[in-house]
Design a protein around this motif. Structure first.
Motif, mmCIF file in Angstrom:
data_model
loop_
_atom_site.group_PDB
_atom_site.id
_atom_site.type_symbol
_atom_site.label_atom_id
_atom_site.label_comp_id
_atom_site.label_asym_id
_atom_site.label_seq_id
_atom_site.Cartn_x
_atom_site.Cartn_y
_atom_site.Cartn_z
ATOM 1 N N MET A 173 -46.245 -45.027 5.570
ATOM 2 C CA MET A 173 -46.853 -45.123 4.238
ATOM 3 C C MET A 173 -48.333 -44.735 4.242
ATOM 4 S SD MET A 173 -44.961 -48.460 2.651
ATOM 5 C CE MET A 173 -45.921 -49.701 3.477
ATOM 6 N N ALA A 209 -43.835 -49.893 -3.927
ATOM 7 C CA ALA A 209 -44.134 -48.849 -4.916
ATOM 8 C C ALA A 209 -43.885 -47.438 -4.389
ATOM 9 C CB ALA A 209 -45.581 -48.982 -5.399
ATOM 10 N N GLY A 210 -44.041 -47.262 -3.064
ATOM 11 C CA GLY A 210 -43.843 -45.916 -2.542
ATOM 12 C C GLY A 210 -43.077 -45.873 -1.233
ATOM 13 N N ALA A 211 -42.646 -47.049 -0.758
ATOM 14 C CA ALA A 211 -42.058 -47.122 0.588
ATOM 15 C C ALA A 211 -40.796 -46.276 0.722
ATOM 16 C CB ALA A 211 -41.746 -48.580 0.936
ATOM 17 N N GLU A 261 -39.699 -43.681 -0.847
ATOM 18 C CA GLU A 261 -39.958 -42.245 -0.822
ATOM 19 C C GLU A 261 -40.574 -41.847 0.531
ATOM 20 O OE1 GLU A 261 -41.739 -41.030 -4.483
ATOM 21 O OE2 GLU A 261 -41.633 -38.892 -3.969
ATOM 22 N N ASP A 262 -41.470 -42.706 1.021
ATOM 23 C CA ASP A 262 -42.110 -42.425 2.311
ATOM 24 C C ASP A 262 -41.087 -42.385 3.446
ATOM 25 O OD1 ASP A 262 -44.907 -42.510 3.847
ATOM 26 O OD2 ASP A 262 -43.513 -43.818 4.923
ATOM 27 N N VAL A 306 -38.846 -39.248 3.145
ATOM 28 C CA VAL A 306 -39.502 -38.006 3.545
ATOM 29 C C VAL A 306 -39.592 -37.934 5.074
ATOM 30 C CG1 VAL A 306 -41.741 -36.810 3.531
ATOM 31 C CG2 VAL A 306 -40.774 -37.689 1.389
ATOM 32 N N THR A 313 -39.019 -44.911 -9.593
ATOM 33 C CA THR A 313 -40.388 -44.437 -9.530
ATOM 34 C C THR A 313 -41.308 -45.497 -10.127
ATOM 35 O OG1 THR A 313 -39.719 -42.153 -9.714
ATOM 36 C CG2 THR A 313 -41.976 -42.657 -10.340
ATOM 37 N N VAL A 314 -42.346 -45.838 -9.377
ATOM 38 C CA VAL A 314 -43.354 -46.763 -9.900
ATOM 39 C C VAL A 314 -44.588 -45.929 -10.223
ATOM 40 C CG1 VAL A 314 -44.775 -48.757 -9.360
ATOM 41 C CG2 VAL A 314 -42.435 -48.625 -8.506
#
Lengths: 570, 570
Positions: A270, A386-388, A390-391, A394, A426-427
């Motif tokens: 992240m 909030a983004g984990a 997606e991280d 990827v 998506t946040v």
């Protein structure tokens, strides 16, 4: 004539290759001397094994590796009583024993480390003085702290073959200080688990009871340092990742505040998640190790290498506890539970032991009233979430290795996880900002809460430090370490926290107690997890919690707590 | 029988009421003494007017308000040569004159300030010593620094009637230091403009040329301090908002690093946007004002009030330039342009003036090579844009006041803006993290770039400080200040920066020059903006840029630059 197009290697083939290369990196003549001492899996406590490996470890090497006071080790290195090559060789051998017992290592680079040690020995001979404050000392590093020319997989199959083209800032600093980085240590995939299991290297286990977790994410460090396979290690801590392995493996460990120790040039999960930064911190078998590391790194002016590092010199007055009455007649406060999950009997005993030891030294000990710990922890969880997904997606996409859904399974039963991106929402950045605002408000409330204790201490000051559990339990069985709330709360508040070992789980002293009125569903689950037999021999620790950017003061107070405990010990 | 339901007041009605209340807050007997001196709008330079208001300002009051060295003012307050009531009254009267000339004030609270001043006078009489390092000093505050019981509108109609229920942490600190907060000052709507115009209070103008902007977002402070209506003001700076008004109005101004000065309890735009935090910083007519403010605030241990404040004491050695050769034979570097937009002739003359003055004092001056300034500025823009539209929308929604699309229009021609949420795209948290990562990489590159200058300075150290433009122009006409790139770059890198006034635009010395080979489209537009007549009398300034959290050193070096300039002045 048909042409077969070779398909790219599967992730399992990549793992097989990496493991084979790891195995080949161990000096071939060491292995036969270790293998006879490796017990069958039903031997749970392996903490005594290294000292039995007398074919591999000479008497001097056992003496070196059992020197747990880092200050003493450094003094003997500086005076040439022990050369860096001798010390590095001794710890390397013991690290390989630890590897065979707990699977704690990732990168092994014996020749390179010994060459560095020889360079330091030559330097000292030639110049007549040590290269720096950590002269000649072998140091283990978590598998995210890049060393030029070595792979950094950080438990990701997709990062196999990723060779660093420069050293992390911390490695530069350690070189300047005269240290010898000599092994790298295991982690969980993503680093966002409090255990240490990944698809590349598998699982690291607890040296005091191999059915239990060593903790995580700096679990390889915990197991290695506990087995005295390294005198001083560096882990990272975003929610407890230095402190949990320290507590579970019975070592000392420090979680400094954000940006005191340089993180630049290391890999991480992240990246760009700057709201609750992960920090590097030391693990050792003595407070002196934590102090010498912190002092040396800060004195190197790391802000010249890492733009995020706080320009703040080592504060000797703070270490001498000028702001805490010079360390005399202080007032500590014990956090017995966080209002959410009540700790198991051995953890309560640990707190009691510290309380009594401090009182015996003339310090006052009051109760700490927790404030909104669950809200702090939940806010951090939401920030990371909030983004984990997606991280992770990827990162794992290139090889298709599965994102782990649990730390419980064995290698072969890894399944696709509920954290896969198909399940993510998506946040928005704006929503993330609202979480930041919430966090800031909680930090302000907690600060005011702490300052207000000045009315209760009798010292004229607020509580000097909090004595708190590191988890609601000692090291649990693999896959059962489901909460890091007792550590994460301090990451959210950015308080300096230092783990001090106290005792070990004892079936007699730590009997199960009748159920209390449960504080929450999680509390009830946690109550039923306890059983003294399961936790047998697991270390017990506490964390000493001070203020933001108060590394010097927390180290100073930890020395007082630690010596009080040693004096009080039967 | 029909019942008429009263409709809620329109936003314009709320504004009319607020303005009427503001007008009523000015002591009625002061106004008739000022009005005869207020010139018609075609008088552009009003900087000399306050001293002509001899009916309102007594000779002593003119002497007090013309004492620009804050250290001297404080000494006279501490010695009871001037009482705080006298000093506060003098500055209050002059602030009201400034208000009539430039529209720089928002909240006016004479009685309250004078009561506080009287309290300080009594304290000094009774205790025989000042309350703190800022004893008795009236201070102006930007309209975001909440004072208990007062409204904080921050230029938002929707915030009219929002009374603070507690003081901002900085106000608490200033009270402890003995200061007298006495007015609050105007801003642009959202604070994210480098001019100062909003729907509540309208526009603040430049006291040296009222056709020009005073800058922003701390534009009210710039105009007020320039007119000596306040000896010491506090603005905030997220992209230049302290430095631009300082430069445009000819005052000194400091942009400290993130989290050195407490921000807690203040209102702000885009709360929770923690990636590039806004910081508070002082404006004054002398370096001593900036120094005394910073030293006093830091010495108050603001980390006990604001959890985000860095625990870092005032570093006297750093102020004495221990890390800069004790201030002797230093090496400065001049940034002539940022590789994007070339500054106008008066700005180049300002840089030349500083260069010569420093060389005359035996310092070395080399050229600064800019590195990726546009990338830094664009990255910050993208970070702010990630949630700005949603933030502005949520804030203005309650009253339906328009979100401004420009700083150029008059009140009546405000139009719906292209920034309205209907035009926005949701930016994900993960995408925001990638921008953070980009920013961190740029900071690392710039740090290495600076460190590498050690090879060029001849001092054995990297460049001690950069001398840079504050903008590519002096104060431009209203609505024409379209870029803050020369300041924003240092916010992105978190470098301490201090504005020093140098000269004023002179039609003879600052003639237009033939076009150069344009660096960019923006450069071409900027070239054509210049015309010496338009910028007549606008102040010229430079910023001295030091390292992250190097407030003490930057203040120390600014004193050297400032006295070199004074010695060099004809």
């Amino acid at each position: 004539m048909s042409t077969e197009v070779p398909s790219p290697p599967t992730w399992k083939a990549l793992v097989d290759d990496k493991r084979a290369r790891q195995q080949a990196s161990i000096p071939a003549d060491w292995l036969p001397l270790i293998e006879p001492h490796i017990p069958s899996p039903d031997t749970l406590d392996v903490s005594g094994i290294p000292d039995q490996c007398t074919e591999l470890l000479s008497e001097q090497e056992r003496e070196i590796t059992n020197t747990i006071d880092v200050q003493v080790l450094l003094a003997k290195l500086a005076s040439e009583e022990w050369s860096s090559v001798e010390v590095t060789t001794a710890f390397y051998k013991r690290a390989i024993i630890a590897q065979k017992l707990t699977n704690c290592l990732t990168e092994i680079f014996v020749e390179r480390a010994l060459a560095r040690a020889a360079e330091l020995d030559a330097y000292l001979k030639e110049k007549g003085k040590p290269m720096g404050p950590l002269h000649g000392l072998p140091m283990s590093l978590k598998d995210q702290i890049c060393i030029k020319g070595l792979e950094t997989t950080m438990g990701y199959v997709s990062w196999i073959g990723k060779y660093a083209d420069r050293d992390a800032a911390l490695v530069e600093v350690l070189y300047k200080c005269g240290a010898v980085p000599f092994v790298r240590t295991n982690v969980p995939q993503t680093l966002m688990w409090p255990e240490s299991f990944n698809n590349v290297f598998g699982r690291t286990v607890n040296p005091y009871n191999r059915l239990l977790t060593c903790g995580g994410s700096s679990g390889g460090e915990g197991a290695l340092v506990a087995l005295r396979g390294s005198p001083l290690g560096v882990g990272s801590d975003i929610g407890g990742s230095v402190r949990i392995p320290s507590a579970f493996c019975g070592t000392y460990g420090l979680r400094p505040s954000y940006h005191r120790i340089p993180y630049e040039g290391a890999v991480n999960s992240m990246q760009g998640q700057d709201s609750v930064p992960s920090v590097f911190g030391p693990l050792a078998n003595s407070v002196s190790g934590l102090k010498l590391f912190t002092q040396a790194v800060v004195a190197s002016e790391p802000w010249r290498l890492d733009p995020l590092c706080v320009r703040k010199k080592w504060d000797q007055e703070a270490y001498e506890l000028k702001e805490h009455g010079g360390g005399k007649e202080m007032c500590f406060a014990v956090l017995w539970d966080d209002g959410w999950v009540k700790p198991h009997p051995p953890i309560i005993r640990g707190l009691e032991t510290v309380r009594k030891a401090l009182q015996a030294k003339g310090h006052k000990v009051i109760d700490w009233v927790p404030l909104k710990h669950k809200e702090v922890v939940d806010t951090l969880g939401a920030i990371w979430a909030a983004g984990a997904v997606e991280d992770y997606s990827v990162t794992t996409q290139p090889t298709g290795e599965p994102v782990l859904a649990t730390m419980a399974e064995d290698d072969d039963s890894v399944v696709e996880s509920g954290f896969r991106p198909s399940n993510s929402e998506t946040v928005s950045a704006y929503r993330l900002w609202q979480l930041h605002l919430k966090k800031r408000e909680l930090r302000k409330e907690y600060l005011d809460h702490w300052e207000a204790t000045a009315e209760k201490t009798g010292t004229g000051r607020p509580v000097d430090a909090i004595i708190a559990p590191v988890a609601a339990y000692a090291a649990p069985p693999h896959g059962k370490n489901r909460s890091a709330a007792y550590t994460t709360v301090w990451n959210g508040l950015d308080y300096t926290a230092l783990v001090i070992p106290v005792s070990k789980v004892d079936e007699t002293m730590d009997a199960k107690v009748p159920p209390h009125q449960f504080l929450s569903k999680e509390d009830e689950v946690n109550y039923h997890l306890y059983d003294p037999a399961t936790f047998k021999n697991a270390p017990i620790a506490v964390q000493l919690v001070g203020r933001t950017l108060e590394e010097e003061g927390v180290i100073g107070m930890a020395e007082i707590v630690d010596s009080a405990l040693k004096e009080a010990a039967p």
